[in-house]
Design a protein around this motif. Structure first.
Motif, PDB file in Angstrom:
ATOM      1  N   GLU A  41      -4.555 -12.836  -0.806  1.00 34.38           N
ATOM      2  CA  GLU A  41      -4.990 -11.468  -0.563  1.00 34.38           C
ATOM      3  C   GLU A  41      -4.683 -11.123   0.889  1.00 34.38           C
ATOM      4  O   GLU A  41      -5.336 -11.607   1.809  1.00 34.38           O
ATOM      5  CB  GLU A  41      -6.481 -11.315  -0.860  1.00 34.38           C
ATOM      6  N   LYS A  42      -3.678 -10.312   1.095  1.00 31.34           N
ATOM      7  CA  LYS A  42      -3.229  -9.944   2.435  1.00 31.34           C
ATOM      8  C   LYS A  42      -3.859  -8.604   2.828  1.00 31.34           C
ATOM      9  O   LYS A  42      -3.739  -7.610   2.112  1.00 31.34           O
ATOM     10  CB  LYS A  42      -1.711  -9.820   2.467  1.00 31.34           C
ATOM     11  N   LEU A  43      -4.510  -8.596   3.976  1.00 29.65           N
ATOM     12  CA  LEU A  43      -5.097  -7.366   4.490  1.00 29.65           C
ATOM     13  C   LEU A  43      -4.022  -6.598   5.249  1.00 29.65           C
ATOM     14  O   LEU A  43      -3.473  -7.094   6.241  1.00 29.65           O
ATOM     15  CB  LEU A  43      -6.281  -7.679   5.406  1.00 29.65           C
ATOM     16  N   LEU A  44      -3.722  -5.386   4.779  1.00 26.56           N
ATOM     17  CA  LEU A  44      -2.632  -4.608   5.347  1.00 26.56           C
ATOM     18  C   LEU A  44      -3.152  -3.289   5.924  1.00 26.56           C
ATOM     19  O   LEU A  44      -4.185  -2.766   5.503  1.00 26.56           O
ATOM     20  CB  LEU A  44      -1.583  -4.282   4.273  1.00 26.56           C
ATOM     21  N   LEU A  45      -2.385  -2.777   6.910  1.00 26.22           N
ATOM     22  CA  LEU A  45      -2.579  -1.428   7.429  1.00 26.22           C
ATOM     23  C   LEU A  45      -1.293  -0.664   7.180  1.00 26.22           C
ATOM     24  O   LEU A  45      -0.208  -1.113   7.568  1.00 26.22           O
ATOM     25  CB  LEU A  45      -2.884  -1.457   8.930  1.00 26.22           C
ATOM     26  N   SER A  46      -1.404   0.472   6.504  1.00 24.69           N
ATOM     27  CA  SER A  46      -0.227   1.289   6.223  1.00 24.69           C
ATOM     28  C   SER A  46      -0.483   2.713   6.695  1.00 24.69           C
ATOM     29  O   SER A  46      -1.616   3.223   6.604  1.00 24.69           O
ATOM     30  CB  SER A  46       0.100   1.291   4.731  1.00 24.69           C
ATOM     31  N   MET A  47       0.577   3.353   7.200  1.00 24.89           N
ATOM     32  CA  MET A  47       0.496   4.736   7.668  1.00 24.89           C
ATOM     33  C   MET A  47       1.690   5.505   7.138  1.00 24.89           C
ATOM     34  O   MET A  47       2.772   4.942   6.977  1.00 24.89           O
ATOM     35  CB  MET A  47       0.483   4.793   9.198  1.00 24.89           C
ATOM     36  N   VAL A  65       1.848  -2.992   8.196  1.00 28.46           N
ATOM     37  CA  VAL A  65       1.705  -4.171   9.045  1.00 28.46           C
ATOM     38  C   VAL A  65       0.577  -5.038   8.509  1.00 28.46           C
ATOM     39  O   VAL A  65      -0.414  -4.538   7.965  1.00 28.46           O
ATOM     40  CB  VAL A  65       1.419  -3.751  10.514  1.00 28.46           C
ATOM     41  N   GLU A  66       0.752  -6.345   8.624  1.00 30.84           N
ATOM     42  CA  GLU A  66      -0.289  -7.289   8.207  1.00 30.84           C
ATOM     43  C   GLU A  66      -1.306  -7.408   9.328  1.00 30.84           C
ATOM     44  O   GLU A  66      -0.948  -7.631  10.491  1.00 30.84           O
ATOM     45  CB  GLU A  66       0.317  -8.648   7.884  1.00 30.84           C
ATOM     46  N   LEU A  67      -2.584  -7.271   8.981  1.00 31.97           N
ATOM     47  CA  LEU A  67      -3.629  -7.236   9.999  1.00 31.97           C
ATOM     48  C   LEU A  67      -4.119  -8.618  10.432  1.00 31.97           C
ATOM     49  O   LEU A  67      -4.681  -8.752  11.516  1.00 31.97           O
ATOM     50  CB  LEU A  67      -4.823  -6.416   9.502  1.00 31.97           C
ATOM     51  N   LEU A 103       0.812  -1.207   0.000  1.00 30.01           N
ATOM     52  CA  LEU A 103       0.000   0.000   0.000  1.00 30.01           C
ATOM     53  C   LEU A 103       0.853   1.269   0.000  1.00 30.01           C
ATOM     54  O   LEU A 103       0.367   2.352  -0.325  1.00 30.01           O
ATOM     55  CB  LEU A 103      -0.930   0.039   1.218  1.00 30.01           C
ATOM     56  N   LEU A 104       2.118   1.137   0.374  1.00 28.83           N
ATOM     57  CA  LEU A 104       2.955   2.313   0.585  1.00 28.83           C
ATOM     58  C   LEU A 104       3.173   3.164  -0.668  1.00 28.83           C
ATOM     59  O   LEU A 104       3.125   4.396  -0.584  1.00 28.83           O
ATOM     60  CB  LEU A 104       4.309   1.888   1.172  1.00 28.83           C
ATOM     61  N   PRO A 105       3.446   2.584  -1.853  1.00 31.80           N
ATOM     62  CA  PRO A 105       3.694   3.444  -3.020  1.00 31.80           C
ATOM     63  C   PRO A 105       2.569   4.425  -3.306  1.00 31.80           C
ATOM     64  O   PRO A 105       2.821   5.600  -3.585  1.00 31.80           O
ATOM     65  CB  PRO A 105       3.870   2.432  -4.161  1.00 31.80           C
ATOM     66  N   GLY A 147      -6.264  -1.934   3.352  1.00 32.71           N
ATOM     67  CA  GLY A 147      -6.628  -2.517   2.065  1.00 32.71           C
ATOM     68  C   GLY A 147      -5.866  -3.797   1.813  1.00 32.71           C
ATOM     69  O   GLY A 147      -5.057  -4.232   2.640  1.00 32.71           O
ATOM     70  N   LYS A 148      -6.132  -4.380   0.660  1.00 35.49           N
ATOM     71  CA  LYS A 148      -5.533  -5.671   0.344  1.00 35.49           C
ATOM     72  C   LYS A 148      -4.401  -5.529  -0.654  1.00 35.49           C
ATOM     73  O   LYS A 148      -4.472  -4.730  -1.594  1.00 35.49           O
ATOM     74  CB  LYS A 148      -6.594  -6.635  -0.199  1.00 35.49           C
ATOM     75  N   ALA A 149      -3.355  -6.316  -0.415  1.00 34.91           N
ATOM     76  CA  ALA A 149      -2.278  -6.490  -1.379  1.00 34.91           C
ATOM     77  C   ALA A 149      -2.354  -7.919  -1.897  1.00 34.91           C
ATOM     78  O   ALA A 149      -2.865  -8.819  -1.214  1.00 34.91           O
ATOM     79  CB  ALA A 149      -0.926  -6.209  -0.741  1.00 34.91           C
TER      80      ALA A 149
END
Length: 829
Positions: free
Chosen positions: A618-624, A716-718, A577-579, A602-604
């Motif tokens: 489909e990995k659920l991620l949290l990015s800040m 981080v992976e949720l 999600l970072l880019p 969101g998902k990566a």
């Protein structure tokens, strides 16, 4: 679909029901009628008149003085300004006292000194849509056919007294894209018979030529998947001209412009049967041959709208073996168009695949009444009846001689649909108590045949016109419609019910979203599609370096390319999600919004396969992402920039709120991150410790390339967090007993993580430790190289009694001893 009330009455007896009442019944039976339009816009006392003479007005160059026989016994003198008025014409005449649309009342008047006893009307003045009429008629008075009876009411002659129902059909009810389909529906609702046109009898009455059609024309189907039936008739001796007024009235009521008798008849039969037809000038076909095939790449055709169209290999064509003469089911070609000089016609009726016509029509941006019907699949059994009906009308109204026989090619046959219907299943669905006989009566009204199929069951044979009925539930819907939705009894729902609630994942995601927004972050939602540079897989290394790609949590993940991307920038599924979050930061900074704090859940899409053979994970991620100022400058304080501990603090608050224990941070050197301000986030579980994320500052080179200030990110992976998180809020009573505070300052090696020290203190102090807070970290020459001083405030409290100073002192001593043993800590004096 526009349904004329007068036209409908030719197929089913609608006596006793107005158009508005029929519209209401149709709507209540599941076919919505949007509007009922009255074709009479306020016309009265207008009749057919004969122009006996036309003289120039003595005082006006642009006016004519006409003597009109209106069938009233005495001739009328009318002054007219139309250019196309002439003696010998039959025209609409508004008598003295007549009313025209808009409330215009016709009175006796004098124009330039000459008395005028009425008004000769144009189509527009009668409230007709003049855009549906030829241009020469639009610009002048309406000239009626020579056989029109003088004195007849114009309301009857032009069918202006008609009303039109506009059906808003759902995609499955293509059967009602025809007058006969609408008649079947009205007949079923009213319980009345439907009168079908006898095409074969009309053709026999018209007679056929001795010449056989097969001797003059031939038909071949090469694209057998896209066309299953193609039939043609040869009609010779045709005279192309104006179609009868009643056909023109029918077409205009349906919103179709009359052109000539041949085209009008094909359109009329299309509206009647729902089967599109096309007429070719047989002289323009190579040896009268027809070949239905797919187009060749780059092949071109000029359609009837005089537009040259480039075709693709999937598009279906009607050709004469040497050139394309029509885009099948969409529009004919200009090279075989019926003109005033046409005398021989090849009349086409076919069954083209709806999917093929739909794709071609959309790709070419070319929609027609024919394509509309083919797209929704026409009745396969209407091909020949519609062909015979049109041939009979052309013979009758265009003086054509129909050659003997139909030339056709058949590549597939329609398989009749038979469905078993059980009475108890119908009643269970509808909550009714209908008998099998009552259900049979309803099916008979729909012209569905059936037979007994055991006790309480019917075997229903579905007519080919109803392609939407394939299962017993479709028949149940038909029973419900005709029985009447208003007649179905109201029953209460039964069954076990449970209160609605959020799943654990939904609850944790909602908590996370609320807590992060409360912490001052804004949520963003970015595309799941990205470009190769953002995914870190650009083919050109220099290009990739220029993009300053940030490896996400899964740096070894392989890119997943889309088969049909909307653009190069959205050609791959994202692996992080970072880019995109950094693109949001850049977007805001370019608009002078330098202080940005954002997050996304969101998902990566992760796979280790270079060539994808199975679905990705489909990995659920949290990015800040945090960048800019923590607070702005104020007269009482200086501005402060965000740092590593701001983003770590937000995440720590979230972890603590969710009741998660076992989170640690380990210094790490990661590509794209600052070498001294980056850590891996680890989670200790029963299965062992695992890396669930990364946190840190972007590498200065990356920041410079992206024109960013110091920027801190977290990903981080949720899923692991969801497993150990507590989504229920646990409330505690306010403390009733006093606390005892103890401060401690110890000197340890500079590499010792403070978090591990806090964890050790918590393990030793146990439940009596209420809080732990680091309030100072000091490094300096006085402590020595690679040494730091950590000052910690501890608060002890017992929930049910007052703690004694002695027991706190004893427990605090154990804490100090644990620090000395595990970290070689020394008490600072």
């Amino acid at each position: 679909m526009n349904v004329s009330y007068q036209w409908l009455s030719e197929y089913v007896d609608v006596t006793g029901f107005t158009a508005e009442e029929l519209a209401e019944k149709l709507t209540r039976s599941g076919i919505e009628v949007d509007i009922v339009e009255d074709r009479n816009k306020g016309v009265s006392n207008v009749v057919v008149g004969f122009v006996k003479s036309r003289e120039k007005h003595p005082d006006a160059d642009k006016l004519s003085v006409c003597v009109i026989d209106a069938g009233q016994g005495e001739d009328l003198q009318i002054v007219c300004g139309a250019k196309n008025i002439d003696a010998g014409q039959k025209v609409p005449v508004a008598m003295i006292g007549a009313v025209l649309p808009g409330g215009l009342e016709i009175k006796r008047a004098k124009l330039r000194g000459v008395e005028s006893q009425g008004m000769i009307c144009s189509a527009k003045e009668l409230g007709l849509n003049d855009k549906l009429l030829p241009k020469e008629i639009q610009e002048g008075i309406l000239v009626l056919p020579e056989d029109t009876q003088v004195g007849s009411s114009i309301l009857n002659v032009l069918a202006i007294s008609d009303k039109v129902m506009e059906l808003d059909l759902t995609p499955n009810r293509s059967d009602c894209l025809s007058m006969l389909g609408a008649a079947y529906e009205i007949g079923a609702i009213l319980g009345r018979e439907v009168k079908l046109p006898d095409a074969e009898a009309a053709l026999k009455a018209a007679g056929t030529a001795a010449v056989k059609a097969a001797d003059r024309i031939s038909v071949k189907i090469t694209a057998t998947e896209q066309c299953t039936h193609y039939a043609a008739r040869l009609i010779e001796g045709v005279r192309v001209g104006t179609s009868p007024l009643w056909i023109q009235n029918r077409l205009m009521a349906a919103g179709i412009r009359p052109i000539n008798n041949i085209v009008d008849i094909t359109n009329f039969v299309m509206l009647e049967y729902g089967q599109p037809l096309h007429a070719f000038d047989a002289e323009q076909l190579n040896n009268g041959h027809i070949d239905v095939r797919l187009a060749e790449a780059g092949e071109k055709i000029v359609t009837l709208d005089d537009v040259e169209r480039t075709l693709e290999p999937h598009m279906l064509l009607v050709t004469d073996g040497t050139k394309p003469v029509a885009i099948a089911g969409v529009m004919g070609g200009a090279n075989s168009e019926v003109t005033e000089g046409t005398t021989r016609i090849l009349l086409e009726s076919a069954k083209f695949a709806g999917s093929s016509v739909r794709r071609t029509s959309r790709q070419l941006g070319l929609r027609s009444e024919a394509s509309l019907r083919f797209e929704k699949e026409v009745n396969p059994e209407a091909v020949l009846p519609a062909l015979n009906r049109a041939a009979a009308l052309i013979a009758q109204y265009a003086s054509g001689v129909v050659a003997d026989g139909i030339v056709e090619a058949v590549c597939g046959t329609h398989k009749p649909v038979s469905i078993e219907l059980a009475a108890d299943r119908v009643n269970n669905y509808l909550g009714t108590s209908l008998s099998l006989a009552e259900m049979g009566q309803i099916l008979q009204r729909l012209h569905f045949t059936y037979e007994q199929a055991g006790e309480g069951k019917l075997l229903v044979h579905v007519p080919s016109r109803r392609g939407d009925i394939t299962r017993d539930v479709d028949l149940i819907e038909e029973v419900a419609r005709l029985f009447g939705y208003d007649n179905i009894p109201t029953t209460l729902m039964t069954g076990v019910t449970t209160p609605g609630s959020l799943s654990k994942e939904q609850s944790v995601r909602r908590i996370t979203r609320n807590l992060l927004t409360q912490s001052g972050l804004h949520e963003v939602i970015t595309y799941a599609f990205t470009n190769p540079r953002s995914n870190g897989v650009a083919s050109d290394a220099a290009d990739l370096q220029a993009a300053a790609a940030i490896p996400g949590l899964y740096p070894t993940a392989k890119p997943i390319s889309l088969a049909m991307p909307m653009s190069e920038d959205r050609s791959q599924l994202r692996t992080s999600l970072l880019p995109h979050l950094l693109e949001v930061v850049s977007y805001n900074r370019n608009r002078t919004m330098d202080d940005v704090a954002i997050f996304e859940m969101g998902k990566a899409f992760i796979t280790e396969e270079a060539s994808l053979s199975s679905l990705p994970q489909e990995k659920l991620l949290l990015s800040m992402v945090l960048t800019g100022k923590r607070r702005q400058a104020h007269w009482a304080q200086k501005s402060e920039s965000v740092d590593f501990y701001d983003i770590k603090g937000v995440f720590d608050r979230l972890v603590k709120y969710l009741g998660i224990k076992g989170i640690t941070y380990t210094s790490a050197a990661l590509e794209g991150f600052h070498p001294g301000r980056t850590a891996e986030i680890r989670l200790a579980t029963a299965q062992g410790e695992q890396v669930i994320g990364r946190i840190g500052q972007l590498h200065p080179t990356v920041q410079q390339t992206r024109d960013l200030d110091d920027t801190y990110v977290l990903e981080v992976e949720l899923s692991p967090i969801l497993e150990v998180a507590g989504d229920a809020i646990v409330y505690k009573l306010l403390p009733r007993y006093p606390s005892i505070g103890r401060d401690i300052a110890v000197v340890v090696n500079a590499s010792v993580p403070v978090g591990l020290m806090e964890q050790a203190i918590s393990e030793v102090a146990g439940e009596l430790l209420e809080s732990i807070q680091v309030f100072d970290i000091y490094t300096g020459e006085r402590l020595g190289a690679n040494r730091k001083s950590v000052a910690i405030a501890l608060v002890y409290r017992h929930a049910e009694r007052t703690l004694l100073d002695e027991e706190v002192t004893e427990l605090h001593a154990k804490v100090v001893a644990a620090l000395e043993q595990k970290f070689e800590a020394e008490l600072r004096k």
